[in-house]
Design a protein around this motif. Sequence first.
Motif, PDB file in Angstrom:
ATOM      1  N   ASP A  13       0.815  -1.226   0.000  1.00 41.60           N
ATOM      2  CA  ASP A  13       0.000   0.000   0.000  1.00 41.60           C
ATOM      3  C   ASP A  13       0.844   1.270   0.000  1.00 41.60           C
ATOM      4  OD1 ASP A  13      -2.161  -1.665   0.234  1.00 41.60           O
ATOM      5  OD2 ASP A  13      -2.638  -1.127   2.306  1.00 41.60           O
ATOM      6  N   HIS A  14       1.919   1.250   0.809  1.00 38.99           N
ATOM      7  CA  HIS A  14       2.632   2.515   0.994  1.00 38.99           C
ATOM      8  C   HIS A  14       3.622   2.840  -0.119  1.00 38.99           C
ATOM      9  CE1 HIS A  14       0.241   3.278   4.337  1.00 38.99           C
ATOM     10  NE2 HIS A  14       0.635   2.210   4.986  1.00 38.99           N
ATOM     11  N   VAL A  15       3.823   1.897  -1.026  1.00 40.52           N
ATOM     12  CA  VAL A  15       4.501   2.257  -2.282  1.00 40.52           C
ATOM     13  C   VAL A  15       3.540   3.172  -3.059  1.00 40.52           C
ATOM     14  CG1 VAL A  15       5.492   1.383  -4.429  1.00 40.52           C
ATOM     15  CG2 VAL A  15       5.775   0.081  -2.288  1.00 40.52           C
ATOM     16  N   ALA A  16       2.273   2.796  -3.044  1.00 41.24           N
ATOM     17  CA  ALA A  16       1.259   3.627  -3.714  1.00 41.24           C
ATOM     18  C   ALA A  16       1.067   4.963  -3.002  1.00 41.24           C
ATOM     19  CB  ALA A  16      -0.060   2.857  -3.804  1.00 41.24           C
ATOM     20  N   THR A  17       1.224   4.965  -1.677  1.00 42.93           N
ATOM     21  CA  THR A  17       1.116   6.239  -0.944  1.00 42.93           C
ATOM     22  C   THR A  17       2.166   7.228  -1.457  1.00 42.93           C
ATOM     23  OG1 THR A  17       0.393   5.062   1.033  1.00 42.93           O
ATOM     24  CG2 THR A  17       1.205   7.299   1.358  1.00 42.93           C
ATOM     25  N   ILE A  18       3.390   6.741  -1.626  1.00 37.62           N
ATOM     26  CA  ILE A  18       4.478   7.619  -2.094  1.00 37.62           C
ATOM     27  C   ILE A  18       4.202   8.048  -3.543  1.00 37.62           C
ATOM     28  CG2 ILE A  18       6.970   7.787  -2.521  1.00 37.62           C
ATOM     29  CD1 ILE A  18       7.320   5.698  -0.245  1.00 37.62           C
ATOM     30  N   ARG A  19       3.788   7.109  -4.371  1.00 34.56           N
ATOM     31  CA  ARG A  19       3.445   7.443  -5.760  1.00 34.56           C
ATOM     32  C   ARG A  19       2.403   8.556  -5.801  1.00 34.56           C
ATOM     33  NH1 ARG A  19      -0.247   3.216  -8.665  1.00 34.56           N
ATOM     34  NH2 ARG A  19      -1.599   4.054  -7.027  1.00 34.56           N
ATOM     35  N   ASN A  20       1.351   8.384  -4.977  1.00 38.79           N
ATOM     36  CA  ASN A  20       0.226   9.320  -5.042  1.00 38.79           C
ATOM     37  C   ASN A  20       0.583  10.713  -4.524  1.00 38.79           C
ATOM     38  OD1 ASN A  20      -1.048   7.038  -5.902  1.00 38.79           O
ATOM     39  ND2 ASN A  20      -2.510   6.895  -4.212  1.00 38.79           N
ATOM     40  N   ALA A  21       1.679  10.782  -3.732  1.00 37.59           N
ATOM     41  CA  ALA A  21       2.082  12.092  -3.203  1.00 37.59           C
ATOM     42  C   ALA A  21       2.376  13.071  -4.330  1.00 37.59           C
ATOM     43  CB  ALA A  21       3.301  11.938  -2.295  1.00 37.59           C
ATOM     44  N   GLU A  25       3.358   8.096 -11.732  1.00 31.87           N
ATOM     45  CA  GLU A  25       3.360   6.627 -11.794  1.00 31.87           C
ATOM     46  C   GLU A  25       4.501   6.012 -10.980  1.00 31.87           C
ATOM     47  OE1 GLU A  25       0.879   5.015 -13.157  1.00 31.87           O
ATOM     48  OE2 GLU A  25       0.034   6.958 -13.726  1.00 31.87           O
ATOM     49  N   HIS A  26       5.326   6.855 -10.367  1.00 32.94           N
ATOM     50  CA  HIS A  26       6.510   6.371  -9.670  1.00 32.94           C
ATOM     51  C   HIS A  26       6.435   6.661  -8.165  1.00 32.94           C
ATOM     52  CE1 HIS A  26      10.736   5.225  -9.289  1.00 32.94           C
ATOM     53  NE2 HIS A  26      10.850   6.224  -8.442  1.00 32.94           N
ATOM     54  N   PRO A  27       6.767   5.705  -7.304  1.00 31.39           N
ATOM     55  CA  PRO A  27       7.186   4.332  -7.578  1.00 31.39           C
ATOM     56  C   PRO A  27       5.992   3.418  -7.885  1.00 31.39           C
ATOM     57  CG  PRO A  27       7.203   4.749  -5.204  1.00 31.39           C
ATOM     58  CD  PRO A  27       6.838   6.044  -5.858  1.00 31.39           C
ATOM     59  N   ASP A  28       6.240   2.439  -8.724  1.00 33.08           N
ATOM     60  CA  ASP A  28       5.171   1.568  -9.222  1.00 33.08           C
ATOM     61  C   ASP A  28       4.926   0.399  -8.245  1.00 33.08           C
ATOM     62  OD1 ASP A  28       3.540  -0.127 -10.625  1.00 33.08           O
ATOM     63  OD2 ASP A  28       4.986  -0.573 -12.213  1.00 33.08           O
ATOM     64  N   PRO A  29       3.728   0.287  -7.681  1.00 32.88           N
ATOM     65  CA  PRO A  29       3.464  -0.804  -6.733  1.00 32.88           C
ATOM     66  C   PRO A  29       3.607  -2.199  -7.361  1.00 32.88           C
ATOM     67  CG  PRO A  29       1.606   0.748  -6.810  1.00 32.88           C
ATOM     68  CD  PRO A  29       2.592   1.204  -7.827  1.00 32.88           C
ATOM     69  N   HIS A  54      -4.338   5.121  -1.305  1.00 33.35           N
ATOM     70  CA  HIS A  54      -3.073   4.552  -1.819  1.00 33.35           C
ATOM     71  C   HIS A  54      -3.351   3.657  -3.027  1.00 33.35           C
ATOM     72  CE1 HIS A  54      -4.264   1.659   1.265  1.00 33.35           C
ATOM     73  NE2 HIS A  54      -3.784   2.383   2.262  1.00 33.35           N
ATOM     74  N   ILE A  55      -3.762   2.439  -2.807  1.00 31.30           N
ATOM     75  CA  ILE A  55      -4.038   1.538  -3.933  1.00 31.30           C
ATOM     76  C   ILE A  55      -5.277   2.025  -4.692  1.00 31.30           C
ATOM     77  CG2 ILE A  55      -4.762  -0.839  -4.478  1.00 31.30           C
ATOM     78  CD1 ILE A  55      -1.779  -0.652  -3.772  1.00 31.30           C
ATOM     79  N   ARG A  56      -5.185   1.957  -6.034  1.00 29.74           N
ATOM     80  CA  ARG A  56      -6.306   2.366  -6.890  1.00 29.74           C
ATOM     81  C   ARG A  56      -6.871   1.135  -7.601  1.00 29.74           C
ATOM     82  NH1 ARG A  56      -2.390   6.408  -9.970  1.00 29.74           N
ATOM     83  NH2 ARG A  56      -2.272   8.123  -8.477  1.00 29.74           N
ATOM     84  N   ASP A  57      -8.027   1.296  -8.171  1.00 25.87           N
ATOM     85  CA  ASP A  57      -8.691   0.170  -8.841  1.00 25.87           C
ATOM     86  C   ASP A  57      -7.780  -0.461  -9.901  1.00 25.87           C
ATOM     87  OD1 ASP A  57     -10.595   2.148  -7.731  1.00 25.87           O
ATOM     88  OD2 ASP A  57     -12.066   0.644  -8.339  1.00 25.87           O
ATOM     89  N   GLU A  58      -7.103   0.414 -10.686  1.00 21.88           N
ATOM     90  CA  GLU A  58      -6.268  -0.139 -11.778  1.00 21.88           C
ATOM     91  C   GLU A  58      -5.055  -0.893 -11.225  1.00 21.88           C
ATOM     92  OE1 GLU A  58      -7.168   3.036 -11.355  1.00 21.88           O
ATOM     93  OE2 GLU A  58      -5.510   4.423 -11.732  1.00 21.88           O
TER      94      GLU A  58
END
Length: 243
Positions: A13-21, A25-29, A54-58
Amino acid sequence: MAAGPLRLGVNIDHVATIRNARGGEHPDPVKAALLAVKAGANGITAHLREDRRHIRDEDIAMLMAALDVPLNLEMAATQEMLGIALKHKPHAACIVPEKREERTTEGGLDAAGQIAVLRPIVAALTDAGIRVSLFIEADAAQIEAAIQLGAPVVEFHTGAYAHLTGEARAVELRRIADAAALAAKNGIEPHAGHGLTFDNVAPIAAIPQIAELNIGHFLIGEAIFGGLEASIREMRRQMDLAR
Ligand code: PXP
């Protein structure tokens, strides 16, 4: 009792948290998930929250396409999440309580108080071949609810254990160990997770009935210092040593 193998599910999840900041697209979960598997993860866990923080549907679609290890989808017991789970059919779905304003999952699901709400959701997931897990406190009434619901897996919330110290932590550890024994005696596979780190994982990993740990935040944070692969390899090593 002789301990069986202990699986590690890495929560990305928290790879996506950093991406979403930064909204890109980076970092890619998915890349993180593949690296986690290379480092010794037996499965990948992702929580699709109602607010998609954090995590998205796609991400779920891409993880399903990319992974050849089990995906454990953490989800609230809502019709929306049920629809998404039925569409993607992950290996497992872990039903968690979700409050919009919380920073993370703050406690176990009150399965005993929500049997009527949970029953059709557990049944629909099970009928679709998805292995249902209930994220609960280490409590006999919650295990009884899991039995009544026919859930094959429970995951014990280790957040309180992780935050306590001294005798209070020892009491909580015994509670988790007793609950794991009770679940296993009733044919339910016990898992555990939340707040686990290099410093506190060993006593939980040593509980012989526990078959899987799901660990996220610490591993992703530790990756800042030594890399994701190294942090997962070290967690795997600590788990194996404790077993
Ligand atoms: N298991 C469940 C059901 C969770 O909700 C979480 C947090 O998303 C975890 C395990 C992992 O917790 P942590 O990120 O603190 O390792």
